[in-house]
Structures are given as C-alpha cells and as structure tokens.
Design a protein around this motif. Structure first.
Motif, PDB file in Angstrom:
ATOM      1  N   MET A  90      -1.735   3.428  -5.585  1.00  0.00           N
ATOM      2  CA  MET A  90      -2.201   4.800  -5.373  1.00  0.00           C
ATOM      3  C   MET A  90      -3.624   4.864  -4.846  1.00  0.00           C
ATOM      4  N   ARG A  91      -4.148   3.723  -4.440  1.00  0.00           N
ATOM      5  CA  ARG A  91      -5.437   3.721  -3.739  1.00  0.00           C
ATOM      6  C   ARG A  91      -5.413   2.578  -2.739  1.00  0.00           C
TER       7      ARG A  91
ATOM      8  N   PHE B  74       2.858   2.290   4.111  1.00  0.00           N
ATOM      9  CA  PHE B  74       2.598   3.207   5.223  1.00  0.00           C
ATOM     10  C   PHE B  74       2.121   4.576   4.730  1.00  0.00           C
ATOM     11  N   SER B  75       2.757   5.094   3.676  1.00  0.00           N
ATOM     12  CA  SER B  75       2.416   6.447   3.238  1.00  0.00           C
ATOM     13  C   SER B  75       1.109   6.502   2.468  1.00  0.00           C
ATOM     14  N   LEU B  76       0.491   5.354   2.243  1.00  0.00           N
ATOM     15  CA  LEU B  76      -0.858   5.319   1.673  1.00  0.00           C
ATOM     16  C   LEU B  76      -1.892   4.955   2.727  1.00  0.00           C
TER      17      LEU B  76
ATOM     18  N   GLY C  92       2.131   9.440   0.148  1.00  0.00           N
ATOM     19  CA  GLY C  92       3.456   9.533  -0.441  1.00  0.00           C
ATOM     20  C   GLY C  92       4.454  10.168   0.514  1.00  0.00           C
ATOM     21  N   ILE C  93       5.575  10.592  -0.036  1.00  0.00           N
ATOM     22  CA  ILE C  93       6.655  11.216   0.724  1.00  0.00           C
ATOM     23  C   ILE C  93       7.050  12.504  -0.005  1.00  0.00           C
TER      24      ILE C  93
ATOM     25  N   ALA D 235       7.453   7.365   7.791  1.00  0.00           N
ATOM     26  CA  ALA D 235       6.827   7.175   6.480  1.00  0.00           C
ATOM     27  C   ALA D 235       5.364   7.593   6.469  1.00  0.00           C
ATOM     28  N   SER D 236       4.736   7.617   7.627  1.00  0.00           N
ATOM     29  CA  SER D 236       3.308   7.929   7.700  1.00  0.00           C
ATOM     30  C   SER D 236       3.004   9.423   7.719  1.00  0.00           C
ATOM     31  N   GLN D 237       4.027  10.267   7.663  1.00  0.00           N
ATOM     32  CA  GLN D 237       3.773  11.710   7.645  1.00  0.00           C
ATOM     33  C   GLN D 237       3.109  12.166   6.361  1.00  0.00           C
ATOM     34  N   GLY D 238       3.443  11.490   5.263  1.00  0.00           N
ATOM     35  CA  GLY D 238       2.880  11.887   3.982  1.00  0.00           C
ATOM     36  C   GLY D 238       3.747  12.901   3.258  1.00  0.00           C
TER      37      GLY D 238
END
Length: 659
Positions: free
Chosen positions: A433-434, A470-472, A482-483, A625-628
C-alpha cells in the motif's frame, strides 16, 4: 454528532469573509464536518475558521500533502499487519499460542479515528467534496483525475468507526482465517463402503479450495466418479457439521464419510512424519465451530452499523461502499446467468462428453479445459520438477511474465516488485500500500514441491500481484491506488490463471480451445453465482435473526443452500436437497466476498474479448490496471468500451454452442 456551533451563522460569516464564489464549498464543507464532529473534538467554529482553504494553490498543496502522508500511513500499517500475520499465513512450522493473538491485532484499527481527533480528517471533509454512490454513478464518467482523487480522499472519512469496533472485526476475521487455514482432510484416510482407500498417502487437502480442486482433477481418472462422490459427501458433512471432530486434520484415524464411522488407522497406513494427533473414536461431530466463527463475524459487523448511516448494514457496506454496485444490480446479473436457457444446453454437452447423467460433483466440471484431459499425476510431475520450492517459482517469474506478453524490461520490473512465500493455507495475494513495499504471492508448496493445484493458484495470485504493482506504481494519484473492487482484481487474476497450462508449454490457443474457454467460463460463472446468492441470503437471515445460536445458523445455512440448489441446480445436476453450495470457506473467513467471483468472471470475459481485439495482453493489462480505483462502470468503459454486463459471456456461449 453533537456540536454547539450555530451552523447558519458560521456559514454566513465564512461567505462574508471569502466571497459568494465560495458559498457552495463552504456550505457543503461545514455540513460534512458537522455530521461527524463530537463535543470532545473542541470548538467546531474555530476549526472551520482556521482550516477552510479558499486559495486554489493552497488547496492543491493540501491535497498533495494529505496524499503523501496517507500513502505512508496506510503502507506502513499494512506492513506491520502483514508481519504480525506471518506465522498464521505462512508455512513456518507449528503455531504457537501467541500467534493467533498477534494475527488478531490490527494496528490500523485506530488510524481513522486518530486522524479525526488530530483533525486532518476534518480538513479533508471541510475542503473537498464527499459524494454518494448515486452521484458517482451519474457524474463519474465526466470526472477529472483530480476529482476522482478528491473523492477517494473524502470517501475514507465518510464514516467514523471507533477503533475498538474495528479491532473487534479484525479479531473475528483473524480467528476465522486461522480456523479455515487449519481445516484439512487427510484423503488417504477416507474409506469407501468396501473399506478401500481411494486417495494416495500424504494427500492433505484444505477445505474448500483443495477439496474442490481435487474433485475437478479427477475427470480423467478411471475411478474419478467414486472419488468425486466421496469428496461431495465430505463437503456436505462439513456444511452440516456432521463431520466427526476427530477426523479434522488428523492422519491417525480412518473415516468413512458415507456411514460416518471413525476408527484408528493401522500403523502401516499412517504417513511417515505425520503430526501427532489424539486418536478419538467417539464419532462426536464438530460442535458447530464453523458457525461460531461466522456468528462472530456477524456480531463484529453489527457493532459497526451505528457508525455507518449511509450503509447501515454489512450487506449495504459490501455492495454500496465496497463494490460500488447496488445489491439489486449484482443479483440481477447473477440470476441472468443462473436462469439462462443456455444452462441445460451446456449441461447436455457435458453429459455427452461424460457418457452419463450429471451429478452434483459436476458443478465443478473441468473438462472444458485442457487440464481436464490430463491426469493429476502428469500435471503434478510437471510442476513439482519445475518448482520444488517457492523460491524456484519466484526465479521463474520473468519467464512467466514474458510468456504472458510483457516485455523483458517490464517483466523484470514486475518480478523485482513481487515476493513469493509458501502459504499455510490454500494461497492468497497480499497487496502493498505504499511505493517501496512489495506485494506478496502466497501458495502451498508441499514437501515434494509445488503440485498443480498450488501452481494453478500461484498463477492466479500472480495476476493479483501484477495488478497490485501497476495500480500502485503507475497511477497518477496514490489516492486512486487499487481497482474498483475485489471483483476486478479477481477478473485480472482470472486472465492469468486461464493461461497456466500455456505457461507450462502444455496448451496453445486455437479455435477449438477458444470454444472450450467460453464454455468453461460460462459453467464456472453459473457455479459460483449460486454460491454467492447463498452467502448474501445467509447475511439477510442473520440480520433478521440477530440473536441466533450457532445451531440455528447452521440450520439456516443448510436450508438456504438446499433451497438455492433445488431452484437453480437440481434440475440440471440432480442431488435434490444437498447443502453443497454452503461449502465455500469464504463464507466463514471473508463474509460477503463471494459475489466478487461471478462478477469477476463476467468482467474477465469482457476483458478477454477486448484483449483478443487489442492483441497485446501485457500492454493492455498494464493500461487497464493503471486506471486506479474508479467506479466499476467508468473503469470498465475506459478499459473495454462498455459497462459491466453479462451479455458478452452469454452471446459468446450461444455462439460456441452453435459451433
């Protein structure tokens, strides 16, 4: 909450000071703060006067400062919690009594309340908009990335749940996790009605994951039907709690699950180095422990209800806050699959392949995948040779990822950001988460190496981990890390899992395998959709019967499972009155999670249809995945061009049957 400020006077004062252009922001922000302010928080008016930010530049700087700080707080708390759970999550040897106590401690339970008391939470609510799900669904498609970041910032402060309530929930969850992680059945010690042992020595399967996967693996076995029927009976006894307590994780007793007889195993049949367990032959059933654990989860969730007026039940929080999809819409999607006229047509095809009438075990029919045509032993040999340890799987990640379509450089980046561990339970992925921390991939690795079940799970969890990287690391705002919800990370993981045999060099996609993939996706979605409905129905029953005893809850789960089976499955699979749909361990350790699996299948299928057209899995997976953490329909429309729907899967299934 209580406060002594005269809000209209306070708002008028601020408008007078900062101008009419700020009126809407002032009125909204003051109301958002006042809704959660308590007398012990101090002088509300003084706080608002000092911390309302009219200047756009300072507002930008404040958002950035909060974003940076919260990433560090969330990330380090996540790391602490992960380390406290290491002994219960990983295969590190026998557990100590203190391990379950450490796992039950959630160091982040007090963080949100601390941020309210220290006031950063109120700064966020005063200066940035808090939205409802209805507003996000209506206006979200037009939001800028900055607006989404603001929304996710205030969203975390939409409720003020006391730390002791959050801690109670963490404790109940950890207890349930540990119960499930140690719920194993020694398969060699199951006897049929002729006293035969159908399973090899040393096979120790966790419920429900490994039991289900072992059942699925037996379609190529000449004695497969007998083994499958035995596993179904074991599952039914777990759900009904008629399983003898003495046989749970005990290799020193033999058990006939059909008659429920228990006897001491001959010394010659006890596995070498088998753990010491007492030999108890009284046949007493497990004392509703499964439902004691589920009740504890319910009671912990109810403690949170008064502090969540916008979603005042765990069910509402699961759908409205967690998934950001209304319960009615999710149920409609699931029932669209469950009641589809395609179900009996697919079932007829399965019958023609098996050469027999379908039975309850065919809920998990695996013949639409190439693995369903290979023996368990062949698959186990492949994976055990390649992956004798978790470290061997970790070293192979660059090759696996390149095989999935990622460039050499991207595969190296991802591999460097993922850690692999041998799991005590069936397996899971644990996010970071970081930035600077690493997601964890956990799967079972036995003494002989990673069997195919462990490998299949590992490839699934790898999909989670790659999404988590990717989402971080690739989002423009870490507030959006995240997603949309768990169904999306399941969907992305399914994309990887569907290619597990390709990565072993055992299957190459062609028109025939594409047809198999579609039919397999449909059947798996149909299977888990009913399980999800049982999970939700059980929680509705709990809210209607909040003082229920464990035995009453057991009876309700059995009844709901039977009714759901008889409505959707018995017409196709027989087995009238079986409680089989209640077997999933998620019901105990991750309540209200199961709907994410059928949703994940639907979402995954939409992704696969898009990937076929785009042609570059690696690059498209990263882009999606990178959209968040956007809302589901916005994310899906950006990713594939259409909102979440069952139609693509149903259309493709119809076309596959026509072929």
């Amino acid at each position: 909450m209580k406060h002594t400020a005269d809000l209209p006077v306070l708002k008028a004062e601020l408008v007078s000071r900062h101008g009419q252009a700020q009126r809407a922001r002032i009125e909204r922000g003051v109301d958002q703060v006042a809704a959660l302010w308590r007398d012990e928080d101090g002088d509300l008016a003084a706080f608002v006067r000092e911390h309302f930010i009219p200047d756009e530049t300072q507002l930008d700087a404040t958002l950035a400062r909060l974003e940076t700080a919260l990433e560090q707080v969330d990330g380090h708390m996540n790391e602490i919690h992960r380390e406290l759970r290491r002994p219960t999550d990983l295969d590190l040897g026998p557990l100590l009594p203190v391990d379950s106590l450490l796992a039950a401690y959630d160091p982040a339970a007090h963080v949100t309340e601390d941020l309210f008391r220290a006031k950063p939470g109120f700064v966020a609510l005063l200066n940035f908009p808090l939205t409802t799900l209805a507003e996000r669904m209506e206006k979200g498609p037009g939001y800028t990335r900055r607006q989404w970041a603001e929304d996710r910032l205030t969203g975390r402060f939409s409720r003020r749940v006391p730390a002791e309530v959050r801690q109670a929930s963490a404790r109940a969850g950890a207890d349930a996790d540990l119960y499930v992680a140690e719920y194993n059945v020694w398969m060699h010690h199951l006897l049929d009605e002729q006293g035969r042992r159908l399973f090899p020595s040393g096979m120790r399967l966790i419920s429900h994951w490994n039991l289900r996967d072992e059942l699925k693996s037996r379609y190529a076995d000449p004695e497969g039907v007998a083994k499958q029927r035995m596993i179904v009976k074991v599952m039914e006894r777990i759900v009904s709690q008629s399983i003898p307590a003495a046989v749970i994780d005990n290799p020193r007793v033999d058990w006939n699950p059909f008659t429920n007889e228990v006897k001491e195993a001959p010394a010659s049949e006890v596995e070498k180095d088998a753990p010491q367990r007492p030999v108890v032959l009284d046949g007493k059933r497990e004392e509703d422990v499964r439902y004691v654990r589920l009740l504890a989860q319910f009671h912990a969730a109810r403690m949170e209800d008064p502090y969540s007026p916008v979603a005042p039940t765990a069910i509402a929080r699961s759908f409205e806050l967690g998934r950001e999809l209304p319960e009615a819409r999710v149920k409609a999607l699931l029932e669209q699959v469950l009641t589809s006229p395609l179900v009996p047509r697919v079932a007829k095809e399965i019958e023609s392949r098996l050469g027999r009438k379908l039975e309850p075990q065919d809920l998990w029919y695996a013949g639409f995948k190439p693995s369903g045509k290979l023996s368990e032993e062949e698959l186990n040999t492949l994976t055990r040779q390649r992956y004798p340890t978790a470290e061997a799987f970790a070293k192979d990640l660059p090759r696996i990822l390149q095989g999935l379509g990622f460039s050499k450089e991207k595969a190296a980046f991802l591999s460097a950001h993922i850690r692999v561990d041998a799991s005590r339970g069936a397996g899971h992925a644990m996010q970071a988460m970081r930035r600077g921390d690493f997601p964890r991939l956990r799967t079972r690795v036995g003494p002989q190496g990673m069997d195919y079940k462990g490998y299949n799970i590992a490839v699934h969890e790898l999909g989670h981990n790659v999404e988590q990287v990717f989402s971080l690391y690739s989002v423009d705002h870490t507030l959006l890390a995240g997603i949309p919800n768990s169904a999306f990370t399941e969907a992305l993981a399914f994309v990887f899992q569907a290619r597990d045999l390709e990565l072993l060099g055992q299957a190459k996609p062609d028109a025939a395998s594409e047809r198999e993939r579609v039919l397999n996706d449909f059947w798996q979605t149909w299977e888990i959709a009913g399980v999800a409905l049982v999970d939700v129905a059980v929680w509705h029953w709990l809210y209607a019967h909040p003082d229920a005893t464990p035995s009453q809850l057991r009876e309700a789960v059995v009844r709901i499972s039977q009714e759901t089976w008889d409505r959707y499955y018995a017409p196709v699979l027989g087995g009238q009155g079986t409680p089989l749909l209640g077997i999933y361990s998620h019901m105990i350790s991750y309540p209200l999670y199961l709907a994410d699996y059928p949703l994940g299948h639907l979402i995954s299928f939409q992704m696969e249809e898009h990937l076929k057209k785009a042609g570059n899995l690696g690059a498209e997976f990263e882009r999606m995945a990178s959209q968040g953490a956007l809302t589901p329909d916005v994310w899906m429309t950006n990713a594939t061009g259409a909102p979440v729907s069952a139609e693509p899967l149903l259309r493709a299934t119809e076309a596959s049957l026509a072929r």
